[in-house]
Design a protein around this motif. Sequence first.
Motif, short mmCIF file in Angstrom:
data_model
loop_
_atom_site.label_atom_id
_atom_site.label_comp_id
_atom_site.label_asym_id
_atom_site.label_seq_id
_atom_site.Cartn_x
_atom_site.Cartn_y
_atom_site.Cartn_z
N SER A 22 -42.18 -4.50 -17.41
CA SER A 22 -41.55 -3.48 -18.24
C SER A 22 -41.41 -2.17 -17.48
CB SER A 22 -42.35 -3.26 -19.53
OG SER A 22 -43.68 -2.88 -19.22
N GLU A 23 -40.65 -1.25 -18.05
CA GLU A 23 -40.48 0.07 -17.48
C GLU A 23 -40.62 1.12 -18.56
OE1 GLU A 23 -36.27 1.64 -16.85
OE2 GLU A 23 -35.96 -0.52 -16.60
N MET A 24 -40.84 2.37 -18.14
CA MET A 24 -41.02 3.46 -19.08
C MET A 24 -40.47 4.75 -18.49
SD MET A 24 -44.58 4.79 -20.76
CE MET A 24 -44.82 3.15 -21.42
N ASN A 25 -39.87 5.58 -19.34
CA ASN A 25 -39.36 6.87 -18.90
C ASN A 25 -39.74 7.93 -19.91
OD1 ASN A 25 -37.64 5.75 -16.66
ND2 ASN A 25 -36.65 4.74 -18.39
N ALA A 26 -40.41 8.97 -19.45
CA ALA A 26 -40.73 10.11 -20.30
C ALA A 26 -40.11 11.35 -19.66
CB ALA A 26 -42.24 10.29 -20.44
N VAL A 27 -39.26 12.05 -20.39
CA VAL A 27 -38.47 13.14 -19.82
C VAL A 27 -38.52 14.37 -20.73
CG1 VAL A 27 -36.17 13.86 -19.03
CG2 VAL A 27 -36.91 11.48 -18.73
N GLU A 28 -38.75 15.52 -20.13
CA GLU A 28 -38.67 16.80 -20.85
C GLU A 28 -37.89 17.79 -19.98
OE1 GLU A 28 -39.78 18.36 -23.73
OE2 GLU A 28 -40.36 16.43 -24.60
N LYS A 29 -37.28 18.80 -20.62
CA LYS A 29 -36.59 19.84 -19.85
C LYS A 29 -36.71 21.18 -20.57
CE LYS A 29 -31.93 19.18 -21.77
NZ LYS A 29 -30.51 18.90 -21.42
N ILE A 30 -36.55 22.24 -19.78
CA ILE A 30 -36.58 23.60 -20.31
C ILE A 30 -35.49 24.39 -19.60
CG2 ILE A 30 -38.37 24.30 -18.67
CD1 ILE A 30 -39.38 26.30 -20.70
N GLU A 31 -34.76 25.21 -20.35
CA GLU A 31 -33.71 26.05 -19.76
C GLU A 31 -34.16 27.50 -19.82
OE1 GLU A 31 -28.96 27.01 -20.44
OE2 GLU A 31 -29.80 25.07 -21.07
N LEU A 32 -34.17 28.15 -18.67
CA LEU A 32 -34.61 29.54 -18.59
C LEU A 32 -33.40 30.48 -18.55
CD1 LEU A 32 -37.63 29.09 -16.19
CD2 LEU A 32 -37.61 29.17 -18.68
N ALA A 33 -33.68 31.77 -18.71
CA ALA A 33 -32.60 32.74 -18.88
C ALA A 33 -31.76 32.93 -17.63
CB ALA A 33 -33.18 34.08 -19.33
N GLN A 150 -42.06 13.34 -11.49
CA GLN A 150 -41.06 14.21 -10.87
C GLN A 150 -40.94 15.51 -11.64
OE1 GLN A 150 -37.39 11.85 -10.88
NE2 GLN A 150 -37.70 11.40 -8.71
N VAL A 151 -40.75 16.60 -10.89
CA VAL A 151 -40.29 17.85 -11.48
C VAL A 151 -39.04 18.27 -10.71
CG1 VAL A 151 -42.52 18.59 -12.38
CG2 VAL A 151 -41.92 19.18 -10.04
N LYS A 152 -38.04 18.75 -11.44
CA LYS A 152 -36.75 19.07 -10.85
C LYS A 152 -36.27 20.43 -11.35
CE LYS A 152 -35.31 14.22 -11.54
NZ LYS A 152 -34.22 13.38 -12.10
N ARG A 153 -35.55 21.12 -10.50
CA ARG A 153 -34.85 22.32 -10.94
C ARG A 153 -33.39 22.19 -10.57
NH1 ARG A 153 -32.60 26.70 -9.05
NH2 ARG A 153 -33.29 26.29 -6.90
N ILE A 154 -32.52 22.32 -11.55
CA ILE A 154 -31.08 22.31 -11.33
C ILE A 154 -30.56 23.62 -11.91
CG2 ILE A 154 -28.90 21.10 -11.72
CD1 ILE A 154 -30.50 18.55 -12.20
N GLY A 155 -30.29 24.58 -11.04
CA GLY A 155 -29.88 25.89 -11.52
C GLY A 155 -31.02 26.54 -12.30
N ASN A 156 -30.77 26.86 -13.56
CA ASN A 156 -31.81 27.49 -14.39
C ASN A 156 -32.48 26.50 -15.34
OD1 ASN A 156 -29.55 27.19 -16.02
ND2 ASN A 156 -29.98 29.04 -17.22
N THR A 157 -32.27 25.21 -15.12
CA THR A 157 -32.89 24.17 -15.95
C THR A 157 -33.94 23.43 -15.15
OG1 THR A 157 -30.84 23.89 -17.21
CG2 THR A 157 -32.49 22.14 -17.40
N ILE A 158 -35.13 23.24 -15.74
CA ILE A 158 -36.23 22.54 -15.08
C ILE A 158 -36.57 21.29 -15.88
CG2 ILE A 158 -38.62 22.69 -14.30
CD1 ILE A 158 -38.25 25.68 -14.01
N TYR A 159 -36.75 20.19 -15.19
CA TYR A 159 -37.09 18.90 -15.79
C TYR A 159 -38.48 18.46 -15.32
CZ TYR A 159 -32.01 18.49 -16.56
OH TYR A 159 -30.71 18.71 -16.93
N ALA A 160 -39.19 17.75 -16.18
CA ALA A 160 -40.43 17.06 -15.79
C ALA A 160 -40.33 15.64 -16.32
CB ALA A 160 -41.66 17.76 -16.37
#
Length: 215
Positions: A22-33, A150-160
């Motif tokens: 099986s596989e699992m994906n847990a994803v959250e994101k936050i957008e900063l100013a 993983q943690v990612k930043r794309i412009g002003n959006t950050i993902y974990a």
Amino acid sequence: METDEEYNGLGAAHVPAQQTGSEMNAVEKIELASEGEAVHFFKTVKDRLLDVNRWTEIAGGAMSDFFLTDEHGNLVQRKATGGDHIRIDIPGPGTQTGGGYDWVTIEEIKLEVLYDTEVLSMTARPSANPLTASEDTAHFLTKAATSTFQVKRIGNTIYAEEHGRNEVPNTDTEHTLDNIRNTFVGWGAKVGFSYPQWKALVKGLLNHDHPYPSA
């Protein structure tokens, strides 16, 4: 649980292919100013990801206890590096193989920066207990399984994100009780019992109000 479409893109090549189990994906994101604020906060997010000893605190206590060790199994108080192990204390009985714990090794840590994007990935795989001479996998999943954080930043959006792949219960150890325990814990993970703890962790990594660590 999130679908593949929600995380494909930046850092996708860092996640092992799904081939069995099986596989699992847990994803959250936050957008900063602003992008400047995101660049600043992303330094904190990266530090949190590598501070394995504080994962339980970062997740609000909603998970197992995690302890960073060196390659020999000695507890260490520092950021994670490739070749380290993570000793995991899951609620309930542990295994004889693992000395009461589940063990993983950190196979790889990758940092990729391209224009206005950044991604830090850490992949862990079930391992033998480094405190013994046994080569048996001391984890409820087989060595085919991986967890990529993983943690990612794309412009002003950050993902974990946490991506579990090839999750198969480890039922072929030398200890019958370990096999039984791993069957039940592995079944629980397969039906989603581990999803809430990874969701709590990725959410905690992005908690802009969390006092630890100071940015």
